[in-house]
Design a protein around this motif. Structure first.
Motif, short mmCIF file in Angstrom:
data_model
loop_
_atom_site.label_atom_id
_atom_site.label_comp_id
_atom_site.label_asym_id
_atom_site.label_seq_id
_atom_site.Cartn_x
_atom_site.Cartn_y
_atom_site.Cartn_z
N THR A 276 0.83 -1.21 0.00
CA THR A 276 0.00 0.00 0.00
C THR A 276 0.86 1.25 0.00
N GLY A 277 1.93 1.23 0.79
CA GLY A 277 2.84 2.37 0.85
C GLY A 277 3.54 2.63 -0.47
N VAL A 278 3.98 1.57 -1.12
CA VAL A 278 4.62 1.72 -2.43
C VAL A 278 3.63 2.33 -3.42
N GLY A 279 2.40 1.85 -3.40
CA GLY A 279 1.38 2.40 -4.30
C GLY A 279 1.13 3.87 -4.05
N GLN A 280 1.21 4.30 -2.78
CA GLN A 280 1.00 5.70 -2.44
C GLN A 280 2.15 6.56 -2.97
N VAL A 281 3.38 6.07 -2.84
CA VAL A 281 4.54 6.82 -3.31
C VAL A 281 4.51 6.99 -4.83
N PHE A 282 4.08 5.95 -5.51
CA PHE A 282 4.06 5.97 -6.98
C PHE A 282 2.62 6.04 -7.49
N SER A 283 1.84 6.90 -6.88
CA SER A 283 0.42 6.97 -7.21
C SER A 283 0.17 7.33 -8.66
N GLU A 284 1.06 8.15 -9.25
CA GLU A 284 0.83 8.54 -10.65
C GLU A 284 1.02 7.35 -11.59
N ILE A 285 1.94 6.43 -11.24
CA ILE A 285 2.15 5.24 -12.06
C ILE A 285 0.95 4.31 -11.95
N GLU A 286 0.44 4.14 -10.75
CA GLU A 286 -0.72 3.27 -10.56
C GLU A 286 -1.96 3.85 -11.25
N ASP A 287 -2.08 5.18 -11.27
CA ASP A 287 -3.19 5.81 -11.99
C ASP A 287 -3.07 5.56 -13.49
N LEU A 288 -1.84 5.67 -14.00
CA LEU A 288 -1.61 5.41 -15.42
C LEU A 288 -1.88 3.95 -15.76
N ALA A 289 -1.43 3.04 -14.88
CA ALA A 289 -1.59 1.60 -15.13
C ALA A 289 -3.07 1.23 -15.25
N ALA A 290 -3.92 1.96 -14.55
CA ALA A 290 -5.35 1.68 -14.62
C ALA A 290 -5.93 1.98 -16.00
N GLU A 291 -5.20 2.78 -16.80
CA GLU A 291 -5.66 3.14 -18.14
C GLU A 291 -5.06 2.26 -19.23
N CYS A 292 -4.18 1.32 -18.85
CA CYS A 292 -3.59 0.42 -19.83
C CYS A 292 -4.67 -0.50 -20.44
N ARG A 293 -4.44 -0.92 -21.68
CA ARG A 293 -5.41 -1.76 -22.37
C ARG A 293 -5.58 -3.10 -21.67
N PHE A 294 -4.45 -3.66 -21.20
CA PHE A 294 -4.50 -4.97 -20.54
C PHE A 294 -4.34 -4.79 -19.03
N GLN A 295 -5.17 -5.51 -18.28
CA GLN A 295 -5.17 -5.38 -16.83
C GLN A 295 -3.85 -5.85 -16.22
N ASP A 296 -3.21 -6.86 -16.84
CA ASP A 296 -1.95 -7.39 -16.32
C ASP A 296 -0.75 -6.84 -17.09
N CYS A 297 -0.87 -5.64 -17.61
CA CYS A 297 0.19 -5.03 -18.41
C CYS A 297 1.48 -4.92 -17.61
N ALA A 298 2.59 -5.34 -18.20
CA ALA A 298 3.90 -5.27 -17.55
C ALA A 298 4.63 -3.98 -17.89
N HIS A 299 4.03 -3.14 -18.71
CA HIS A 299 4.58 -1.83 -19.09
C HIS A 299 5.93 -1.98 -19.80
N ASP A 300 6.02 -3.00 -20.66
CA ASP A 300 7.24 -3.22 -21.44
C ASP A 300 6.98 -2.87 -22.91
N ALA A 301 6.33 -3.77 -23.62
CA ALA A 301 6.09 -3.52 -25.05
C ALA A 301 4.65 -3.81 -25.44
N GLU A 302 3.76 -3.92 -24.46
CA GLU A 302 2.37 -4.23 -24.75
C GLU A 302 1.69 -3.04 -25.46
#
Length: 369
Positions: A276-302
């Motif tokens: 939870t703490g890590v998610g709070q520190v990187f909240s902008e990344i977690e917000d962006l990840a929620a907009e990825c096409r795939f729910q399990d996106c690894a943020h590499d080349a998807e």
């Protein structure tokens, strides 16, 4: 013998109120008061004994009855405890449920957690400007701070060593980008700059001061206390590091209100079930990840990866993403080696108590207005 202290509002105990006692603590202590035990707060723990501040002053007590096998359940600085009214030695019989707790993993191969401070409202992360900023270390501290249930504050110490105002402003901005939702203050204990703002932030609650050796924690503590309480040693010129001036965790009353727990310098800051703490520190990344096409996106080349798109647009740095991945991997490794269910239960209990404590504090402030 029945103690009336358990049933009386915090205003009747100025000595305890100055250390954080309130009506919610009084209610939690009531069953122990009915047994004749004395309420107090642990201000120092050392070799199986602790110093406890009570309504009648500071006493020395033995912790033999509150030293379980689980290292996260041992009594620590900041705990509110029930102490025997008499005896030689006196014993701590119990401690009240914690509202918050700052926990890190130890460096041992057993992957144990270590509780550094209990019932804190602010976690003050001291970062020395005498050295190049290590943003990854700041993120690590902040993840544990958020996970504790307290509010983090980053204090950039030794600001007088920065040659110009523009450079100092850029350094503050770099840390602010790394610490969303966190107050960042540049402070010079030598010149007294920024101390008034920090003291105002910390007044009325409990704060724990954390950082590496040589970060200027003891000097900062002395500046906040208005006297030379903590011993200070010079840092090494070659790397800006210092020796462990503070060897125990001490709870000290601040002249402007609130209390401060000073801690020894930390060489290692391992995560401990801090997702939870890590998610709070990187909240902008977690917000962006929620907009990825795939729910399990690894943020590499998807395809349709919102995180990669933000990096390509310059909105997110690669360093930031790699730090996020590193802390998540480390945390997953720790969780896999420990009983996550038990830790989760403890964390839920701390957060529940924290919500109750904050509600009580807000109600108290409303009555004083």
């Amino acid at each position: 013998m029945t103690s009336s202290s358990a049933f009386t509002p915090s205003s009747a105990f100025p000595a305890l109120a100055a250390h954080g006692w309130d009506d919610a603590w009084a209610q939690a202590f009531a069953p122990y008061g009915a047994e004749g035990l004395v309420a107090g707060r642990v201000v120092r723990v050392d070799r199986g004994q602790c110093d406890v501040v009570t309504a009648d002053g500071v006493l020395r007590a033995d912790t033999a009855f509150v030293t379980p096998h689980d290292p996260l359940r041992v009594v620590c600085t900041g705990d509110w405890v029930a102490v025997e009214p008499a005896g030689n030695p006196r014993y701590v019989r119990a401690y009240l449920p914690r509202r918050t707790a700052f926990v890190r993993s130890t460096s041992s191969k057993r992957s144990e957690g270590q509780i550094l401070a209990a019932n804190v409202d602010h976690v003050v992360v001291a970062v020395s400007l005498a050295l190049e900023l290590d943003l990854g270390r700041v993120e690590r501290f902040l993840a544990l701070a958020w996970e504790s249930g307290a509010q983090p504050v980053v204090v950039l110490t030794k600001a007088d060593l920065v040659p110009d105002v523009t450079t100092l402003s850029h350094l503050v901005q770099d840390v602010e980008t790394t610490a969303p939702g966190v107050q960042v203050l540049a402070v010079s204990s030598q010149r007294g700059e920024g101390l008034d703002v920090l003291a105002a932030t910390l007044s009325g609650g409990t704060s724990v001061l954390l950082g590496q050796s040589g970060a200027g924690k003891s000097t900062l503590a002395n500046a906040l206390l208005g006297e030379e309480v903590m011993e200070v040693q010079a840092t090494r010129d070659m790397d800006g590091k210092g020796r462990h001036t503070t060897t125990t965790r001490n709870l000290l009353a601040l002249p402007g209100g609130g209390v401060l727990i000073d801690t020894p310098g930390l060489r290692g800051v391992g995560l401990w079930d801090a997702e939870t703490g890590v998610g709070q520190v990187f909240s902008e990344i977690e917000d962006l990840a929620a907009e990825c096409r795939f729910q399990d996106c690894a943020h590499d080349a998807e395809p349709g990866c919102a995180v990669r798109a933000a990096m390509e647009d310059g909105e997110l740095s690669e360093r930031r993403l790699e730090s996020y991945r590193k802390l998540l991997r480390e945390n997953q490794w720790i969780v896999a080696k420990t009983d996550a269910r038990v830790r989760a239960e403890l964390r839920r209990e701390w957060k529940r108590k924290g919500a109750q404590g904050k509600a009580a504090m807000e109600a108290k402030r409303g009555r004083l207005r």
